[in-house]
Design a protein around this motif. Structure first.
Motif, PDB file in Angstrom:
ATOM      1  N   LYS A 158    -101.529  14.126 -35.662  1.00 32.71           N
ATOM      2  CA  LYS A 158    -102.351  13.172 -34.913  1.00 32.71           C
ATOM      3  C   LYS A 158    -103.628  12.908 -35.714  1.00 32.71           C
ATOM      4  CE  LYS A 158    -100.494  14.714 -30.521  1.00 32.71           C
ATOM      5  NZ  LYS A 158    -100.760  15.307 -29.204  1.00 32.71           N
ATOM      6  N   LEU A 159    -103.808  11.632 -36.065  1.00 34.82           N
ATOM      7  CA  LEU A 159    -104.882  11.305 -36.992  1.00 34.82           C
ATOM      8  C   LEU A 159    -105.925  10.409 -36.348  1.00 34.82           C
ATOM      9  CD1 LEU A 159    -102.555  10.166 -39.938  1.00 34.82           C
ATOM     10  CD2 LEU A 159    -103.289  12.504 -39.379  1.00 34.82           C
ATOM     11  N   THR A 160    -107.194  10.666 -36.685  1.00 33.15           N
ATOM     12  CA  THR A 160    -108.232   9.685 -36.397  1.00 33.15           C
ATOM     13  C   THR A 160    -108.740   9.241 -37.759  1.00 33.15           C
ATOM     14  OG1 THR A 160    -110.186   9.202 -35.103  1.00 33.15           O
ATOM     15  CG2 THR A 160    -110.116  11.361 -36.131  1.00 33.15           C
ATOM     16  N   ILE A 161    -108.870   7.939 -37.948  1.00 36.79           N
ATOM     17  CA  ILE A 161    -109.051   7.406 -39.290  1.00 36.79           C
ATOM     18  C   ILE A 161    -110.302   6.551 -39.375  1.00 36.79           C
ATOM     19  CG2 ILE A 161    -107.992   6.001 -41.112  1.00 36.79           C
ATOM     20  CD1 ILE A 161    -105.266   6.594 -39.885  1.00 36.79           C
TER      21      ILE A 161
ATOM     22  N   PHE B 221     -96.616   9.555 -38.268  1.00 37.51           N
ATOM     23  CA  PHE B 221     -97.875  10.077 -37.741  1.00 37.51           C
ATOM     24  C   PHE B 221     -98.285   9.324 -36.484  1.00 37.51           C
ATOM     25  CE2 PHE B 221     -97.756  10.859 -42.248  1.00 37.51           C
ATOM     26  CZ  PHE B 221     -98.064  12.209 -42.312  1.00 37.51           C
ATOM     27  N   ASP B 222     -99.174   9.923 -35.743  1.00 31.13           N
ATOM     28  CA  ASP B 222     -99.703   9.344 -34.528  1.00 31.13           C
ATOM     29  C   ASP B 222    -101.161   8.976 -34.821  1.00 31.13           C
ATOM     30  OD1 ASP B 222    -100.358   8.741 -31.941  1.00 31.13           O
ATOM     31  OD2 ASP B 222     -99.882  10.725 -31.111  1.00 31.13           O
ATOM     32  N   VAL B 223    -101.477   7.674 -34.857  1.00 24.38           N
ATOM     33  CA  VAL B 223    -102.848   7.247 -35.171  1.00 24.38           C
ATOM     34  C   VAL B 223    -103.641   7.073 -33.882  1.00 24.38           C
ATOM     35  CG1 VAL B 223    -104.282   5.465 -36.221  1.00 24.38           C
ATOM     36  CG2 VAL B 223    -102.154   6.184 -37.332  1.00 24.38           C
ATOM     37  N   ILE B 224    -104.473   8.025 -33.587  1.00 23.40           N
ATOM     38  CA  ILE B 224    -105.269   8.013 -32.359  1.00 23.40           C
ATOM     39  C   ILE B 224    -106.296   6.892 -32.379  1.00 23.40           C
ATOM     40  CG2 ILE B 224    -107.083   9.344 -31.233  1.00 23.40           C
ATOM     41  CD1 ILE B 224    -105.412  11.840 -31.928  1.00 23.40           C
TER      42      ILE B 224
ATOM     43  N   LEU C   7    -116.300   8.810 -34.851  1.00 22.03           N
ATOM     44  CA  LEU C   7    -114.881   8.558 -34.624  1.00 22.03           C
ATOM     45  C   LEU C   7    -114.410   9.243 -33.339  1.00 22.03           C
ATOM     46  CD1 LEU C   7    -113.564   9.054 -38.268  1.00 22.03           C
ATOM     47  CD2 LEU C   7    -113.796   6.888 -37.014  1.00 22.03           C
ATOM     48  N   LYS C   8    -113.402   8.630 -32.690  1.00 27.17           N
ATOM     49  CA  LYS C   8    -112.803   9.260 -31.503  1.00 27.17           C
ATOM     50  C   LYS C   8    -111.949  10.438 -31.951  1.00 27.17           C
ATOM     51  CE  LYS C   8    -112.188   5.202 -28.759  1.00 27.17           C
ATOM     52  NZ  LYS C   8    -111.182   4.172 -28.863  1.00 27.17           N
ATOM     53  N   LEU C   9    -112.066  11.555 -31.283  1.00 31.26           N
ATOM     54  CA  LEU C   9    -111.282  12.711 -31.683  1.00 31.26           C
ATOM     55  C   LEU C   9    -110.034  12.862 -30.809  1.00 31.26           C
ATOM     56  CD1 LEU C   9    -114.148  15.172 -32.554  1.00 31.26           C
ATOM     57  CD2 LEU C   9    -113.021  13.484 -33.982  1.00 31.26           C
TER      58      LEU C   9
ATOM     59  N   GLY D 256    -108.059  14.923 -29.333  1.00 33.63           N
ATOM     60  CA  GLY D 256    -106.919  15.773 -29.685  1.00 33.63           C
ATOM     61  C   GLY D 256    -106.372  15.580 -31.086  1.00 33.63           C
ATOM     62  N   ALA D 257    -107.152  14.928 -31.958  1.00 36.52           N
ATOM     63  CA  ALA D 257    -106.706  14.721 -33.340  1.00 36.52           C
ATOM     64  C   ALA D 257    -106.529  16.055 -34.065  1.00 36.52           C
ATOM     65  CB  ALA D 257    -107.706  13.861 -34.090  1.00 36.52           C
ATOM     66  N   ASP D 258    -105.577  16.094 -34.995  1.00 30.77           N
ATOM     67  CA  ASP D 258    -105.378  17.281 -35.838  1.00 30.77           C
ATOM     68  C   ASP D 258    -106.301  17.263 -37.046  1.00 30.77           C
ATOM     69  OD1 ASP D 258    -103.249  18.190 -34.260  1.00 30.77           O
ATOM     70  OD2 ASP D 258    -101.800  16.996 -35.401  1.00 30.77           O
ATOM     71  N   CYS D 259    -106.675  16.053 -37.444  1.00 31.53           N
ATOM     72  CA  CYS D 259    -107.589  15.960 -38.586  1.00 31.53           C
ATOM     73  C   CYS D 259    -108.187  14.569 -38.649  1.00 31.53           C
ATOM     74  CB  CYS D 259    -106.882  16.279 -39.895  1.00 31.53           C
ATOM     75  SG  CYS D 259    -106.028  14.902 -40.642  1.00 31.53           S
ATOM     76  N   ILE D 260    -109.231  14.463 -39.457  1.00 30.23           N
ATOM     77  CA  ILE D 260    -109.863  13.176 -39.721  1.00 30.23           C
ATOM     78  C   ILE D 260    -109.424  12.732 -41.102  1.00 30.23           C
ATOM     79  CG2 ILE D 260    -112.086  12.061 -40.208  1.00 30.23           C
ATOM     80  CD1 ILE D 260    -113.319  14.006 -38.167  1.00 30.23           C
ATOM     81  N   PHE D 261    -109.033  11.468 -41.214  1.00 34.70           N
ATOM     82  CA  PHE D 261    -108.683  10.939 -42.528  1.00 34.70           C
ATOM     83  C   PHE D 261    -109.645   9.797 -42.853  1.00 34.70           C
ATOM     84  CE2 PHE D 261    -105.788   7.748 -44.791  1.00 34.70           C
ATOM     85  CZ  PHE D 261    -106.188   8.197 -46.056  1.00 34.70           C
ATOM     86  N   LEU D 262    -110.378   9.968 -43.967  1.00 35.54           N
ATOM     87  CA  LEU D 262    -111.296   8.924 -44.415  1.00 35.54           C
ATOM     88  C   LEU D 262    -110.629   8.211 -45.575  1.00 35.54           C
ATOM     89  CD1 LEU D 262    -114.656  10.903 -44.174  1.00 35.54           C
ATOM     90  CD2 LEU D 262    -113.665   9.317 -42.513  1.00 35.54           C
ATOM     91  N   SER D 263    -110.187   7.000 -45.335  1.00 35.59           N
ATOM     92  CA  SER D 263    -109.352   6.294 -46.296  1.00 35.59           C
ATOM     93  C   SER D 263    -110.173   5.526 -47.312  1.00 35.59           C
ATOM     94  CB  SER D 263    -108.447   5.318 -45.518  1.00 35.59           C
ATOM     95  OG  SER D 263    -107.500   4.740 -46.371  1.00 35.59           O
TER      96      SER D 263
END
Lengths: 235, 235, 235, 235, 235, 235, 235, 235
Positions: free
Chosen positions: B119-122, B143-146, B174-176, B178-185
């Protein structure tokens, strides 16, 4: 913010694997380097001349990175056509990119003149054909070439086996005969880390293609840096 | 001898001024990076797609440097055509260069799967058009993009004003959920130095395009390095 | 025992978030700073003039802390009424607190005269209205203002986005034309960390409102400190 | 950019000269503190109560600095009216400033509860009148006060002679009798540097008004920092 | 007093220029090494066998230095005659010098058994003739030699061009196939500085002739030292 | 690559346990030392003379190590036959090894003359018989020996109990009487670490047999090194 | 071996708790201090005079420790009887111990004369009675006492509350009036750590009883040490 | 303020030159040591017994220094009269000084019991007469003395030639035979710096008279310190 003091574009021969790590090793805080390549698979006169056709496309690419200065990072490639070849390359780059440009050969001449080093003993990894071009370019630029010795390499495989210890031993065998300094030519020759030790043991200033390139980059950007470990030209 | 453990070729968008300093900042002893550029003047779908035609010439250039691995260093550029776009680019590079290749998108997927971050927040610097492509690519990859939030930039001038402090503040919003991690693209987004601080303050792992690229480079080369300061993925 | 060498009271504009961290960053061992605020929500002539009515209540507050010196920490606020405005403020503070007082404007004049810097090029975050007041104040104090350039800010939100890298780039563009030094005005302008780099790259001394304030504080307290990293005035 | 992680406003009694250096000593990277003062010339019940009328003007001032959190930095001043006095102050500040607020007393209660320290032995610089108010406040908040000892000071002159070595010796004489921790009260009591040594020699956790204030500030801001040298509450 | 913990005599082949710097690099505080040479001009079976006649004169010399232990410092030279050759050399040295002796081969066997490394992959600078002798010696000593690869050198000139970076690359190409460890043979092979990097990148323990010699020297002398940077056998 | 700047062969008396650690302690980067021994069990005239017959076999051994210079590392052993004895040894070594050679006695004379130290006060571990030989050799070489004091040792057991603190105290008692420097003779005398302290407390330069040997080695190899901690002769 | 450069005996007043830590803080490598006490419970003229009867027994004790020098470590106690009192004490100690002796008063006179400091401003912890004795002793020794100020202490309890910060503030208030240096008297006055800061802020050399004692000890022993942090007299 | 955590008085034999530097080397921050001497010129039973008459005068002297604890710092001197001799000395000191006292023998027993070290192997500098007294004292205190070996010294001159390297070698030769620890007796024996190395090489805990004294001093004062480099008893 990367490159807040300056961003420097670099156009280099495609086989070169030395200039990138050496420029990043010397990079002052707030100065970044950005690279793109011209095709070169063999360090012969013909190969070096052919690189010229890649100059303009490379300048196009670096233009989009909005760099503050562009360096054509190849010694033999910027002198292969004799005196004037470097200024022609500079003009091409500046036309396309609208950005100040320099070449390694121009940088070498600039730094040697700034310190009034007139009599040179030169070590290179080149074959004789290229050494003769370099000798002529420097003599025509007003220098006295006491000696020029080459390792006779044309390929990357040969060049990239060398390290700073080998460069030290190679340089210790050069003829000095009243030289003002030692010049170790080629931006793809692993010689930067040998400078300090050579200057101590031999007592003469040592300039390499990459130290000269960096010196000239910083002079044009009006940036001061503590690079004394890379030779007397950095004071 | 430079690059005695490995030499890595990198193909990057011409406007990118972040990837070179970030890769050299992380570079383990004995690993060097060698760059060449594809034309990109605007981060739009159209611009990103157009880069593809430069892949093969770039592979030709890096082939002469005899690198051990080639990285296509652009996130959006390696996913703009959807799932499969990255593997197509890899195939092109490998065909020409006879060298193992990876892309940033592939690297991101690889590292997220290796750590089982589903589960990703990007956060990105992109415009919405590009964000939607990225969202789709990641969802289609399982993946699940929150949440995905962009700064709406297309030009280098916009991108290159950012620094790590701004990236920190951007990421904190960023909204979290329940995200597993933050991805900064984005390999041209100055976010690497914000990773450690964000991980401490937020408590989630943070992955950036450049940290993911480095992680994948080292995994393929079987090289261990102490890069813990660049995030939990380096353990 | 805190402040065993000296305790310094500081009266500052309420929106200022720069002076506190900069004074504590420079604070010599055994010297502490103690703050209280005057209302200021916008850096206009009107706003700056209005601060004056808060001077006396602030002096009352700092009197109870038994400080050894009181600094009115605002450049434009201590010169907005022209020459003499600063000494009037000093008199008010000293009357109430029975403690020696200085202002930033007075400090700037003091340090520039001590080093005989007569020709100034000035960078500020101010709007033009305020720049003209500063120019007049300094000219009436015997200086030659070669150039004064402002960023045109009035609010905290604008001011506080700036950092030392931006201040460096801003200052590099100032006209030099025979200037003796560069003066970066405003105690709320994040410029302290740019001083050393600017002095190296430009070759001129650089004075900021906060470095001048600290210099004057230490001179009046007869305290020596190793603050060379904050500019040549600390020699 | 100063305060890029957070800017913290602090309202403190005018005679306090300890809180500013102690907060700046502990300040994590990217966190800044900004101060303004309430009138207090004597640490008596009457003096402490009178401070309350300055709370709102102080909140007005800090509002213009756009801080992320406001701390009312006085222990006895935030409990002098008994349980509820602190939350009333918080409400006043938040109403005016539209910013989250805390007080030192609230912070102390918060941290003691978080670590489940129920039985307290307390050292203060206060007179007995104030000690009794503190004892009652803590007992009414659910703690067991084993012992409370005061130095009997009311003026700044008395308080400010103390240093960390004296605080160490004072604290070593407190009754322990099964206490869960030692609490050294007063944000103007120079005790921070004694914490680590006391914890080692006595074996109990030590909390001071300023360490508790910092702990609570960081918790509300969700900022992690390495402050282990200031006591076990920072882990 | 030099060698106050222990003085170690070393008998080494005359062409060896690696063992002295490697032993001194690893030497624990208070342990010194003292050398004398046996004639060897070529690393062939014949040359190695001929060294044996110099053992006794060398022992005579070291006896006068009153060393605490004598090391016969040559791998192939202590196994060239098969199992038992090493113990014969040890007996000769002990007879003459009345001092405990070991050989490098004995040390290698000792350390491999101590850590229960049974399956070996081996890299050497030797010619095949010598590799076969080493393989047989180790197999007869109870080990399983998965692979043994040699560089094919017999002269010092060949051996002494190698450095740790080359040793790293050489070792990375060895077959692993379930090996328990990598053994890099020869006390004149510049491999010590490659151990740590290899262990990290490959994940297997790496033992060299000199690390094994040092391990055994310290075990016999009952001396503990922090040599973890020279491999897992130093734990 | 070990010894990339230079490899130095050393022929030393068999009982000597000091020269190896002292040379390795001083060894500049890239310079290695390689040893072999001549039989000596007692430091008497007879014993020292007998060493000469081992010179040629030792030179044979070091020849195979392809060293760049050979040092006969014994003071008394290179002067026992009077002026000319050292040059005879040098000739023998050079004949066999085809390599430049020096002896410690020659080195001592060289360094003393280079600094124009003419009047010597000398401390040795020798018996009087040997002291008289040294005195005569130095006087015949043009020096003025103000005083020579010996500890009266002949065996290793006696010599090796000494340490630098004892050497300091021994040297402090020497007669100075207008001496230009102090010479502490014997390559097996633990005096190197006493040099700096003695030079500070006495104010005269101090030369030991090993510091002189190193000085001469470096001079002949044209190698510069930072050895100032080993005495004023290293500037 | 402790005290290998020198062992120094110290006879000090029984209540003194400052001289031992200050001498050990300054002690150069290889110099040790060994103490024994004379009875003193109050710093009055009577008390100081009475100490003299303990001098001889103390010298007996230190004789058995075979020290190289004995210091009578009390300023007022070595001048209480006027000029000549110190030399009488020295004679007593030397008679008994057969060892060179000095006193603090003698040391103070020695160091002031060595640096040609003639005009003194003096701070002491003494009562006036003792200050007058000190003033007379120094004037009779040829100095000009511009001012002498005492804290009025006689007991250890009073003296031992002081620390270096208090000493700094005390010394800053002394009259300077053309003084050549500041002398802070008393070997039991915690002033050593204030020297450097005072010298920087005031600009005059500062000598304390313990710095003078150490200076004289080292001069008599001919030992050089890097004690610049303890004042200009150590250069 | 010196000794702010604690001031410790020490009564030591007049010839001892080891305890002062060893206690100051170990002294935790804020703990100071203050010495006075009992006459002892020879370490015989008779000499040790005679010291007892100096205990009370020494206690009188230290009383005026207002120390927090008094240590009788001599092992053999506190056990020469058998079990009970130490407690008698303690009683005398406490009677006079009204201060808690301990002796080295008591400390040794305390620390050995605290760690449950029952079987001891002991090294001392003593003559046999004294060793027998020590053996009996420890056996009567419940320990099992596996071995006790003495160097046979009685004078300071003999004792003070020893250093930590010699102590190391001496201790390595002790019989272990199942010992729980090694005890190196005598506060005038230079053994402290050998502890760590011995513990590593032998694997047993090592206690010296001075490490035991320090351990006991800290335990009685309830002070924690990081003294792990002085042996396992400091954890």
């Amino acid at each position: 913010m990367y490159g807040w003091r300056a961003k420097v574009g670099v156009i280099l021969p495609s086989l070169n694997v030395t200039m990138e790590p050496e420029l990043y090793k010397m990079a002052p805080e707030g100065v970044t380097f950005h690279f793109t390549r011209m095709f070169l698979s063999e360090g012969t006169k013909k190969g070096l001349e052919a690189m010229q056709k890649d100059v303009e496309p490379c300048a196009e690419l670096l233009k989009t990175a909005e760099v503050d200065l562009i360096l054509f990072g190849c010694t033999s490639g910027s002198l292969v056509g004799g005196v004037g070849w470097d200024t022609k390359i500079i003009a091409q780059i500046e036309d396309i990119s609208k950005t100040k440009a320099i070449t390694t050969s121009t940088a070498v001449v600039e730094v040697l003149k700034a310190f009034n080093f007139r009599k040179l003993t030169i070590g290179t990894p080149y074959i004789d054909e290229v050494n003769q071009l370099e000798k002529k370019f420097l003599e025509d630029s007003g220098f006295d070439v006491i000696d020029i010795v080459g390792l006779g390499y044309t390929t990357g495989a040969q060049l990239h086996e060398e390290d700073a210890e080998a460069a030290y031993n190679f340089a210790r065998k050069l003829k000095l005969d009243g030289a003002d300094c030692i010049f170790l030519s080629c931006t793809d020759f692993h010689s930067l880390d040998a400078i300090k030790r050579l200057e101590k043991d031999i007592g003469l200033p040592v300039v390499t293609s990459n130290s000269a390139s960096m010196w000239s980059v910083l002079k044009h950007l009006e940036i001061e840096a503590d690079l004394g470990q890379y030779g007397k030209i950095f004071g």
